[in-house]
Write a protein that holds these residues in place. Sequence first.
Motif, mmCIF file in Angstrom:
data_model
loop_
_atom_site.group_PDB
_atom_site.id
_atom_site.type_symbol
_atom_site.label_atom_id
_atom_site.label_comp_id
_atom_site.label_asym_id
_atom_site.label_seq_id
_atom_site.Cartn_x
_atom_site.Cartn_y
_atom_site.Cartn_z
ATOM 1 N N GLN A 196 11.209 -46.219 42.028
ATOM 2 C CA GLN A 196 12.344 -46.364 41.370
ATOM 3 C C GLN A 196 13.582 -45.620 42.084
ATOM 4 N N ARG A 197 13.301 -44.730 42.525
ATOM 5 C CA ARG A 197 14.326 -43.798 43.143
ATOM 6 C C ARG A 197 14.682 -44.593 44.830
ATOM 7 N N LEU A 198 13.726 -45.184 45.152
ATOM 8 C CA LEU A 198 13.684 -45.766 46.343
ATOM 9 C C LEU A 198 14.730 -47.161 46.219
ATOM 10 N N GLY A 199 14.516 -47.626 45.041
ATOM 11 C CA GLY A 199 15.189 -48.880 44.679
ATOM 12 C C GLY A 199 16.639 -48.569 44.373
ATOM 13 N N LEU A 200 16.854 -47.312 43.718
ATOM 14 C CA LEU A 200 18.308 -46.837 43.380
ATOM 15 C C LEU A 200 18.897 -46.478 44.927
ATOM 16 N N ALA A 201 18.436 -46.012 45.833
ATOM 17 C CA ALA A 201 18.936 -45.596 46.963
ATOM 18 C C ALA A 201 19.194 -46.798 47.664
ATOM 19 N N ARG A 202 18.473 -47.921 47.850
ATOM 20 C CA ARG A 202 18.715 -49.199 48.316
ATOM 21 C C ARG A 202 19.960 -49.560 47.680
ATOM 22 N N ALA A 203 20.130 -49.856 46.269
ATOM 23 C CA ALA A 203 21.344 -50.388 45.575
ATOM 24 C C ALA A 203 22.397 -49.510 46.036
ATOM 25 N N LEU A 204 22.609 -48.085 46.084
ATOM 26 C CA LEU A 204 23.561 -47.389 46.352
ATOM 27 C C LEU A 204 24.239 -47.409 47.873
ATOM 28 N N LEU A 205 23.093 -47.731 48.614
ATOM 29 C CA LEU A 205 23.433 -48.090 49.967
ATOM 30 C C LEU A 205 23.965 -49.243 50.150
ATOM 31 N N ALA A 206 23.900 -50.390 49.353
ATOM 32 C CA ALA A 206 24.539 -51.591 49.391
ATOM 33 C C ALA A 206 25.875 -51.286 48.739
ATOM 34 N N ASP A 207 26.237 -50.265 48.113
ATOM 35 C CA ASP A 207 27.509 -49.853 47.583
ATOM 36 C C ASP A 207 28.265 -51.095 46.816
ATOM 37 N N PRO A 208 27.700 -51.566 45.899
ATOM 38 C CA PRO A 208 28.423 -52.690 45.180
ATOM 39 C C PRO A 208 29.364 -52.173 44.169
ATOM 40 N N PRO A 209 30.404 -52.563 44.111
ATOM 41 C CA PRO A 209 31.682 -52.134 43.180
ATOM 42 C C PRO A 209 30.826 -52.055 41.901
ATOM 43 N N ILE A 210 30.118 -53.181 41.136
ATOM 44 C CA ILE A 210 29.487 -53.191 39.951
ATOM 45 C C ILE A 210 28.093 -53.220 40.061
ATOM 46 N N LEU A 211 27.394 -52.044 39.462
ATOM 47 C CA LEU A 211 25.951 -51.911 39.652
ATOM 48 C C LEU A 211 25.413 -52.151 38.162
ATOM 49 N N VAL A 212 24.256 -52.962 38.444
ATOM 50 C CA VAL A 212 23.370 -53.340 36.981
ATOM 51 C C VAL A 212 22.133 -52.536 37.144
ATOM 52 N N LEU A 213 21.838 -51.798 36.445
ATOM 53 C CA LEU A 213 20.592 -50.848 36.262
ATOM 54 C C LEU A 213 19.563 -51.533 35.302
ATOM 55 N N ASP A 214 18.726 -52.217 35.564
ATOM 56 C CA ASP A 214 17.876 -53.143 34.823
ATOM 57 C C ASP A 214 16.498 -52.191 34.399
ATOM 58 N N GLU A 215 16.581 -51.575 33.358
ATOM 59 C CA GLU A 215 15.328 -50.779 33.067
ATOM 60 C C GLU A 215 14.987 -49.988 33.914
ATOM 61 N N PRO A 216 16.088 -49.160 34.646
ATOM 62 C CA PRO A 216 15.411 -48.238 35.927
ATOM 63 C C PRO A 216 14.437 -47.159 35.411
ATOM 64 N N THR A 217 14.400 -46.825 34.265
ATOM 65 C CA THR A 217 13.389 -45.737 33.854
ATOM 66 C C THR A 217 11.886 -46.431 33.361
ATOM 67 N N GLU A 218 11.764 -47.855 33.589
ATOM 68 C CA GLU A 218 10.446 -48.357 32.897
ATOM 69 C C GLU A 218 9.193 -47.912 33.788
#
Length: 614
Positions: free
Chosen positions: A525-547
Amino acid sequence: MSGGMSGGVARRVGDGGASGGAVRRLGGAPSGRPGGGGVFQAANLVAWARTLARPARGRLGLGILAGVAAAVSAVGLTAVSAWLISRAAERPPVLALMVAIVGVRTFGIGRGAFRYAERLVSHDAAFRILAGVRSTAYARLERLAPAGLAELRSGDLLTRLVVDIDGLADVWLRVLEPYAIAAIVGGGAVLLVGALVPAAGLALGATLLAVALGGPLAASYVAAAAERRVSPARGAVASAALELLRGAPELVVHGAADSRLAALAGLDGDLRAIEARSARGSGIGSLVAGLGAGAGIWLALVAGLLALRSGSLPGVALAVVVLTPIAAHELVAGLAPAAQQLPRLRSAARRVTEVLERPDPVREPEMPEPLPHGPYGIRIRGLRARYGDGPEVLGGVDLDLPAGGIALVTGQSGAGKTTLASVLLRFLEPSAGTVELMGVDGSVALADLSDDDVRRVVGVCAQDVHVFDTTILDNVRLARPAATPEDVDRALRAARLDTWVASLPDGGGTLVGEHGARLSGGQRQRLGLARALLADPPILVLDEPTEHLDEATAAALASDLLAATAGRTAIFITHRPELIRMVEGRGVARLDLGRWADGEERIPSVAAVGAAGA
């Protein structure tokens, strides 16, 4: 799929090739149902192949010419050798045989050389055509995924896009080209024999036609149904095998492995039975070819003897009349197996077309609007969504999320939370309502933007992060391949992975295994978060990130998520209490998705909309 990853790469690859354009032209407009327009019917498979081959027409033509030269060399070798042996038996001066000797050598060398050239050029052309088909298919997959492929099993889809596409090469290599070569050289052999003995020429022509037409008809009659079932049967075996491998640990734990293995063995047995019936068709075709060749030789012998007795045929030419049909029939002996494959090729082509012709899950605007200037917020009004013809998953959703704000979307499983994320990412077309991107200089509907622009602005950290079987750094850099090492380090640090990565012997070059098998759930999950943060989108959707995480890991990750999204427009989608409590403490716009009592339609039961504090 991480935000910020451009989906246009695959489309540009597919759009650039002429072969891909032929596939799209033949596929036509999406029909809205699998199979669509059914372009791969019995009557126009050859027409489709010819249209698709236009970019490689020159190479295919050279391949046919080389094949004709090889076949002419084979027939010439037999005919000249027969004449040489007969003439040599008369013991003429050696000089009288020199032309024939040189001809035998020339035809012998030419047959091998031209056959090599034919294989090389023809396969090069076929592979170039298939490269265009693959590029188009992959571009189409990118356009359809994920909502447009929900009805297809992954193993079957893999078979369609690998085995079925690869098999389409046989349309050119084992059907069109052999028939063209046999027609040209077979006709020449008939003229040669007919010039010596007209009756023998007619007999050779009749037997060649009988084998070229009767053999394929007999083989197809026996094996047509089996050939049509080969591709679907292979897809079923591939799907079952893939599911068995993916679910092996759970199957073993619950004692269900033996039953699934038995089911796979049953599917494999069905495939073997289908292929055995197909092999019987090949046997019938070979039988017809053998009988036709034997009949051609005997008829030529009878006609030649009659001509010899009447004095119209020189004695040394009798061997030419009798042996030339052997080489001529070798040309048509392979036509029955080639024609037998037509049902399989139609089935494979139809299965590929079913993917290419599936309707787009979202509409791409013909003239996309430009992006407004950021920072960005989201406004949703009366949003409704469904998958295909199924029940409504979202009904009447309203939400106002200003730039830099946080929205908390909650609800029980099946309430439509992930569907909302799919709509925001333009993976799914709303059935009603609007979703607008709000900028400092105005707003624009997401439906009026290009999909690539939407995904540059809206990113996602999904609940089931896909981790590729490569290194940690490669998995993170997937979101932005041109990112500098410093950018990647910042993303890892924001996701609290930097210390762990630094402790590994190979650091960021550590392989994570298939589907991240060497990572824990929290690390994935943290790897996915790092990937999303590297993309640096202005709007970030976190879909069940702690599932799928335990409470302690989920709480730690939730705290890091809040820190990583500070000052960024974010939408937290969750039903986990610990994340709800932590996000609510930040002052957010909350959207609670509930369900009707009958459980079939989902609507927002609470929509407390307001500005979010950073």
